[in-house]
Design a protein around this motif. Sequence first.
Motif, PDB file in Angstrom:
ATOM      1  N   ALA A  37       0.696  -1.064   0.272  1.00 26.28           N
ATOM      2  CA  ALA A  37      -0.073  -0.012   0.411  1.00 26.28           C
ATOM      3  C   ALA A  37       0.972   0.897   0.166  1.00 26.28           C
ATOM      4  O   ALA A  37       1.864   1.011   0.352  1.00 26.28           O
ATOM      5  N   ALA A  38       0.535   2.599  -0.414  1.00 28.79           N
ATOM      6  CA  ALA A  38       0.736   3.729  -0.329  1.00 28.79           C
ATOM      7  C   ALA A  38       1.143   4.745   1.028  1.00 28.79           C
ATOM      8  O   ALA A  38       0.195   3.926   1.789  1.00 28.79           O
ATOM      9  N   VAL A  39       1.842   5.303   1.395  1.00 25.12           N
ATOM     10  CA  VAL A  39       1.855   5.206   2.451  1.00 25.12           C
ATOM     11  C   VAL A  39       2.067   7.454   2.377  1.00 25.12           C
ATOM     12  O   VAL A  39       2.557   7.820   1.945  1.00 25.12           O
ATOM     13  N   ALA A 122      -0.768   4.168  -6.060  1.00 23.20           N
ATOM     14  CA  ALA A 122      -0.864   2.270  -6.011  1.00 23.20           C
ATOM     15  C   ALA A 122      -1.759   2.133  -7.604  1.00 23.20           C
ATOM     16  O   ALA A 122      -2.306   2.865  -7.748  1.00 23.20           O
TER      17      ALA A 122
ATOM     18  N   ALA B  46      -1.483   7.541   6.373  1.00 22.69           N
ATOM     19  CA  ALA B  46      -2.673   6.874   5.975  1.00 22.69           C
ATOM     20  C   ALA B  46      -2.322   6.152   4.913  1.00 22.69           C
ATOM     21  O   ALA B  46      -0.692   5.711   4.087  1.00 22.69           O
ATOM     22  N   ALA B  47      -2.318   4.994   5.118  1.00 23.46           N
ATOM     23  CA  ALA B  47      -2.125   3.798   3.631  1.00 23.46           C
ATOM     24  C   ALA B  47      -3.711   3.786   3.037  1.00 23.46           C
ATOM     25  O   ALA B  47      -4.482   3.909   3.226  1.00 23.46           O
ATOM     26  N   PHE B  48      -2.799   3.604   1.577  1.00 24.31           N
ATOM     27  CA  PHE B  48      -3.964   4.108   0.648  1.00 24.31           C
ATOM     28  C   PHE B  48      -3.409   2.488  -0.568  1.00 24.31           C
ATOM     29  O   PHE B  48      -2.371   2.271  -1.204  1.00 24.31           O
ATOM     30  N   SER B  49      -3.953   1.495  -0.608  1.00 25.01           N
ATOM     31  CA  SER B  49      -4.147   0.374  -1.442  1.00 25.01           C
ATOM     32  C   SER B  49      -5.034  -0.279  -2.201  1.00 25.01           C
ATOM     33  O   SER B  49      -6.227   0.215  -2.229  1.00 25.01           O
ATOM     34  N   MET B  80       0.815  -3.277   5.955  1.00 23.73           N
ATOM     35  CA  MET B  80       1.266  -1.630   6.732  1.00 23.73           C
ATOM     36  C   MET B  80       1.804  -0.954   7.632  1.00 23.73           C
ATOM     37  O   MET B  80       1.534  -0.036   7.951  1.00 23.73           O
TER      38      MET B  80
END
Lengths: 326, 326
Positions: A37-39, A122, B46-49, B80
């Motif tokens: 995941a992107a942070v 992502a 924040a995590a974004f997936s 994450m």
Amino acid sequence: MKITMAHGSGGRTSAELMESVFGKHFKNPILDKMEDAAVLELHGKAAFSTDSFVVTPLVFKGGDIGKLCVCGTVNDLLMMGAEPKYLTCGFIMEEGLDIDLLDQIVRSMAAQAREAGVLIAAGDTKVVEGSGGLYINTTGIGLIPEGRDVSAANCRAGDKILLSGNLGDHHACILSARMEIDNEIHSDCGCLKDITEALFGAGIEVRTMRDVTRGGLGTILNEIADTSRCRIELSEESIPVSDEVRGFADILGLDPLYMGNEGKMVAVVPAAQAEKALELMRGTEHGKDAAIIGEIKEGNGTFLTTRLGASRVLDVLYGEGLPRIC
Amino acid sequence: MKITMAHGSGGRTSAELMESVFGKHFKNPILDKMEDAAVLELHGKAAFSTDSFVVTPLVFKGGDIGKLCVCGTVNDLLMMGAEPKYLTCGFIMEEGLDIDLLDQIVRSMAAQAREAGVLIAAGDTKVVEGSGGLYINTTGIGLIPEGRDVSAANCRAGDKILLSGNLGDHHACILSARMEIDNEIHSDCGCLKDITEALFGAGIEVRTMRDVTRGGLGTILNEIADTSRCRIELSEESIPVSDEVRGFADILGLDPLYMGNEGKMVAVVPAAQAEKALELMRGTEHGKDAAIIGEIKEGNGTFLTTRLGASRVLDVLYGEGLPRIC
């Protein structure tokens, strides 16, 4: 070179495609980390929206599915008063998809993302059986600056309704391509950021904004009337449609009020600010043909005053519409 | 009742489906606003997936595409170190999709989302030609509590590698269904939140976590070794595989190290905390068969010490893998 099932394995062939196509165009410090995941750092009120795109043909006059999928999700965020920040993209590729075509589409996405000021944070790819088709999901996050409160529920009696330009261009373009009709109708596929920035920048107290996509103006206005519990009255003669699209629609028996668009929006603003908002819209690239098309009244339902002066109910779209328009 | 192209129109037929299927199961205050985007309050890291799911068959022993698509994206966020908060879902439905089946899948998504503690914040539906298939994209946001720093880049020489349970169950289950082999192998499709909560709750300093999906353990460990610039050494005899899956894999010539899973993860932890982490994992539902399977060394590459004591390179998956496993 074509996409094969091996490109969906999650193994080396997937990784090679990732690097040679997606990595090449989307390269940025967040995506390069290749985590699950992107942070991101996020603080405040955020808008969060998703859209899947299944348009066919993949490339059309004025755009392609890559430009469309970035503009579509970015526009949804903009319509909430947000400043779009991050996008994810999920590609479902059919076996046989031409890799040069994929490269062209991904490049188009990257260019549109740069223009809209969003980062591709992502992504994901899958491969399915088929005959070279492509579906793309884009999901976006935007941040809503303090003080902005834009919602389909905010319309009040007396407010004016602005439309940012001519109806039906995208619909007519896609249908022309499918029917192999040779004309010069281009999709209006575009990012509405210039318009929202102009309105907010000048302090217009925007009540409601919505992009006019699938389902057309008629459907979108009914949704707004329902959500705001108000009556909407439109003047048919004020609704802008280009001569070429009107001719095309007349021949095929289509109503521009239900034709899909991909770079058009309505904005509802207080009556006292309507002329200024119109001028601001007209000063932008995507709003140059803007018009005040109606107003908000007490009551419910959406009504159209025709060119002949009669008033008729404008309902939501029934039935099929044009399949796979976005 | 079947899905028709009219369900993709954006008009009344779309709205009816929205209400009768999606609204019914997903109902919540954010989604009910029916705006172009959900509005959330987010503060911090924040995590974004994103993930698209194309699994076939749509329903299998131990789950369905609905459970899978929630678990898949939630797991990516968990890996994450995030606490999953919001999901969007994008449905691409093929014409002919049975609406009762869709209802069952949407109900399954809603149940899994409740269990995982995530809210379905926004959605989108599209219809394409086809023969009753379904693709779902889920994109998620999670918040990462302060002090957590989990990344595929964080492994250090000496760290131990834990695997949360038996390999290959999902792969063997899907393949059995497609080959119409009658056995009792169930997919491990599940949400790994119980494991991550147990580890963080006890203060384990988790360096790296990754769910072991498409591409299998071999591919995932290679990605970790590359990102952390370290060497990974595994012991074959320590890697858990159920007897039934081992038998299935042997007959078909499959290697469990490259078989896909949908409810398994690796965690890399400091050596001094490895036994405690193992005990914590084994105390959870999804980690009861956990094992310490190897360690991090200086160097590069991923190596397996076989049952016979030889060391061999464990490469990433080459070629196809099983198509449409997730």
